[in-house]
Scaffold this motif. Sequence first.
Motif, PDB file in Angstrom:
ATOM      1  N   UNK A 152      64.735  50.674  45.458  1.00  0.00           N
ATOM      2  CA  UNK A 152      66.015  51.035  44.854  1.00  0.00           C
ATOM      3  C   UNK A 152      66.426  52.445  45.263  1.00  0.00           C
ATOM      4  N   UNK A 153      65.462  53.365  45.304  1.00  0.00           N
ATOM      5  CA  UNK A 153      65.758  54.717  45.770  1.00  0.00           C
ATOM      6  C   UNK A 153      66.225  54.736  47.213  1.00  0.00           C
ATOM      7  N   UNK A 154      65.602  53.897  48.043  1.00  0.00           N
ATOM      8  CA  UNK A 154      66.008  53.787  49.442  1.00  0.00           C
ATOM      9  C   UNK A 154      67.460  53.325  49.554  1.00  0.00           C
ATOM     10  N   UNK A 155      67.843  52.350  48.736  1.00  0.00           N
ATOM     11  CA  UNK A 155      69.197  51.805  48.801  1.00  0.00           C
ATOM     12  C   UNK A 155      70.211  52.733  48.127  1.00  0.00           C
ATOM     13  N   UNK A 156      69.805  53.452  47.108  1.00  0.00           N
ATOM     14  CA  UNK A 156      70.708  54.456  46.522  1.00  0.00           C
ATOM     15  C   UNK A 156      71.051  55.507  47.572  1.00  0.00           C
ATOM     16  N   UNK A 157      70.048  55.950  48.307  1.00  0.00           N
ATOM     17  CA  UNK A 157      70.286  56.918  49.372  1.00  0.00           C
ATOM     18  C   UNK A 157      71.194  56.330  50.453  1.00  0.00           C
ATOM     19  N   UNK A 158      70.929  55.071  50.842  1.00  0.00           N
ATOM     20  CA  UNK A 158      71.759  54.425  51.863  1.00  0.00           C
ATOM     21  C   UNK A 158      73.182  54.204  51.356  1.00  0.00           C
ATOM     22  N   UNK A 159      73.322  53.838  50.082  1.00  0.00           N
ATOM     23  CA  UNK A 159      74.655  53.641  49.522  1.00  0.00           C
ATOM     24  C   UNK A 159      75.459  54.920  49.479  1.00  0.00           C
ATOM     25  N   UNK A 160      74.798  56.024  49.156  1.00  0.00           N
ATOM     26  CA  UNK A 160      75.496  57.325  49.150  1.00  0.00           C
ATOM     27  C   UNK A 160      75.967  57.697  50.550  1.00  0.00           C
ATOM     28  N   UNK A 161      75.180  57.328  51.561  1.00  0.00           N
ATOM     29  CA  UNK A 161      75.561  57.644  52.933  1.00  0.00           C
ATOM     30  C   UNK A 161      76.745  56.796  53.398  1.00  0.00           C
ATOM     31  N   UNK A 162      77.031  55.697  52.712  1.00  0.00           N
ATOM     32  CA  UNK A 162      78.200  54.892  53.063  1.00  0.00           C
ATOM     33  C   UNK A 162      79.501  55.546  52.608  1.00  0.00           C
ATOM     34  N   UNK A 163      79.408  56.493  51.685  1.00  0.00           N
ATOM     35  CA  UNK A 163      80.606  57.185  51.194  1.00  0.00           C
ATOM     36  C   UNK A 163      80.920  58.336  52.150  1.00  0.00           C
ATOM     37  N   UNK A 164      82.049  58.294  52.868  1.00  0.00           N
ATOM     38  CA  UNK A 164      82.347  59.288  53.901  1.00  0.00           C
ATOM     39  C   UNK A 164      82.919  60.585  53.320  1.00  0.00           C
ATOM     40  N   UNK A 165      82.087  61.359  52.664  1.00  0.00           N
ATOM     41  CA  UNK A 165      82.547  62.588  52.015  1.00  0.00           C
ATOM     42  C   UNK A 165      83.124  63.558  53.041  1.00  0.00           C
ATOM     43  N   UNK A 166      82.483  63.676  54.191  1.00  0.00           N
ATOM     44  CA  UNK A 166      82.946  64.628  55.201  1.00  0.00           C
ATOM     45  C   UNK A 166      84.334  64.254  55.716  1.00  0.00           C
ATOM     46  N   UNK A 167      84.555  62.964  55.986  1.00  0.00           N
ATOM     47  CA  UNK A 167      85.863  62.541  56.492  1.00  0.00           C
ATOM     48  C   UNK A 167      86.959  62.788  55.465  1.00  0.00           C
ATOM     49  N   UNK A 168      86.667  62.500  54.203  1.00  0.00           N
ATOM     50  CA  UNK A 168      87.661  62.734  53.154  1.00  0.00           C
ATOM     51  C   UNK A 168      88.011  64.211  53.074  1.00  0.00           C
ATOM     52  N   UNK A 169      87.012  65.053  53.167  1.00  0.00           N
ATOM     53  CA  UNK A 169      87.253  66.495  53.097  1.00  0.00           C
ATOM     54  C   UNK A 169      88.126  66.954  54.263  1.00  0.00           C
ATOM     55  N   UNK A 170      87.837  66.463  55.461  1.00  0.00           N
ATOM     56  CA  UNK A 170      88.622  66.850  56.638  1.00  0.00           C
ATOM     57  C   UNK A 170      90.056  66.359  56.519  1.00  0.00           C
ATOM     58  N   UNK A 171      90.218  65.079  56.104  1.00  0.00           N
ATOM     59  CA  UNK A 171      91.567  64.528  55.964  1.00  0.00           C
ATOM     60  C   UNK A 171      92.366  65.295  54.910  1.00  0.00           C
ATOM     61  N   UNK A 172      91.740  65.609  53.794  1.00  0.00           N
ATOM     62  CA  UNK A 172      92.466  66.248  52.696  1.00  0.00           C
ATOM     63  C   UNK A 172      92.859  67.675  53.051  1.00  0.00           C
TER      64      UNK A 172
END
Length: 502
Positions: free
Chosen positions: A333-353
């Motif tokens: 579950x910890x492995x997938x929580x980490x993988x799921x967080x990496x699916x959220x493109x925080x960097x792209x959102x920050x650049x776009x905004x």
Amino acid sequence: MAASLVVFLVALPLCVGVAVASGVPAELGLVTGIVGGLVVGALPGSRLRVSGPAVGLTVLVYEAVRAYGVQALGVLVLGAGVVQLGLGALRLGRWFRAVSAAVMQGMFAGIGLVLVAGQVYALGDVAAPGGGGLGELAGLGALPGAVDPVALGIGGATVAVLVVWPWWRWGARLVPAPLVAVGSAALVTWVFDLGVRRVEVRGLLEALRLPSVDDLGLLAEAGAVGTVLAFALIASAGSLCGAAAVDQQHDGARTDYDRELVAQGAGNVVCGVLGALPMSAVIERSTAGGAPLGGVRAGARPKASRVLHGVWLLAFTALLPGVLGVIPVAALAGLLVHAGCRLVPVREVRVWWRGRDRGEAVVLGVTASAIVAWGLFEGVLLGLAFAVVKTAWDISHVHVETEDRGDAGVVVRVVGNATFLRLPKLLDALERVPRGQGVRLELDGLWHVDHACATALEAWEAGWGVEGQEEKAVGEAGAQEGEAEKGGAGAQGRMARSRSTP
């Protein structure tokens, strides 16, 4: 050889983790990884892709298993593979790159958020309440009093190792972070005999559920067909986007997207026949530890590496299946929580905004939020609708210029693309033109006009009394186009003809 071992060590915990999170036996995830190596790895397509069960499909597979049962999974995956083969044969692979990047990123962000919300419960050995993303998010408030502190400690430590281990570059190159995290959790659980939930081992032959002819009748149901299409489209999008990302990191041959679709389709057909999980090309494995990407730079053979990783998975499944029973579910579950967080493109959102693409960030947010609230299919459709509206708004730039020439009257120029989205702005500008003097309308700078704006311009001409040569030209163009074209096309034709009037 070394590259294939690194990919195998990354694939092993991911295959098991995705299977457990999908609600199917762990062995089925390994079967998909084996097929991804031995079958898809030997087929032409992306030289550097490694295929296996994808994190992005976990939520969808879980919902499908809950709705139709594990025995129906093979039929659904088989159908998805046939769809992918058809898309590749029709050479539609490149069309997946035409989908809005914001919608694609929003889709994976929504999947990641739902995955994290569900796996947080497994971190503490607590059963998820169900009800989709919103239900799982709503139930988080009651989670603190129900968690097993030991399981939560194991899961939290797994996430910490996944985050910290890559900082040690030499160690990360030698042993991949997922293996260190899950292996350490399994070792601690075994040595101290911790009373936490562990992976259930059923045996490979017992886990396989080959679909029967009667199971094919499921494909006559509308809901099942929708699931098949969702499997095919999401797996294809993930594979091709991953291939494009890997292509950017090397100077070798580019991916043939149609061949890649055919290869992925063939792999999913085989997985469907075996009753295993659907597969996708997984960028985490394709670049794991620098292999096979690093192997290419060092002169290694990427095709041999991705095929051999399937051999190692097969050998492990056949010779050491009991090792799976030591792995705590909280670690996966910890492995997938980490993988799921990496699916959220925080960097792209920050650049776009921060830049001029805030609209892209809004489309991404709407898509992800809709997936969490209502579901994957609804979220993607809403995201596509927002992307179309945003694009139409961006290209609908129209402005009105007026020039007072004294006794010669007023010249009104309409410039840009006149669509209904900008109709209020167009009408406001036209209504400010003074009455009572000659008006000349020039449309040379008008590149496009839709039916709504064409009708508005005609009404304005009649109300303001457009005079002179322009009025005559517009009238003649209207009469000529009215005979040749009908409805909205005729209105747009009249506006187009009026542009050429001097």
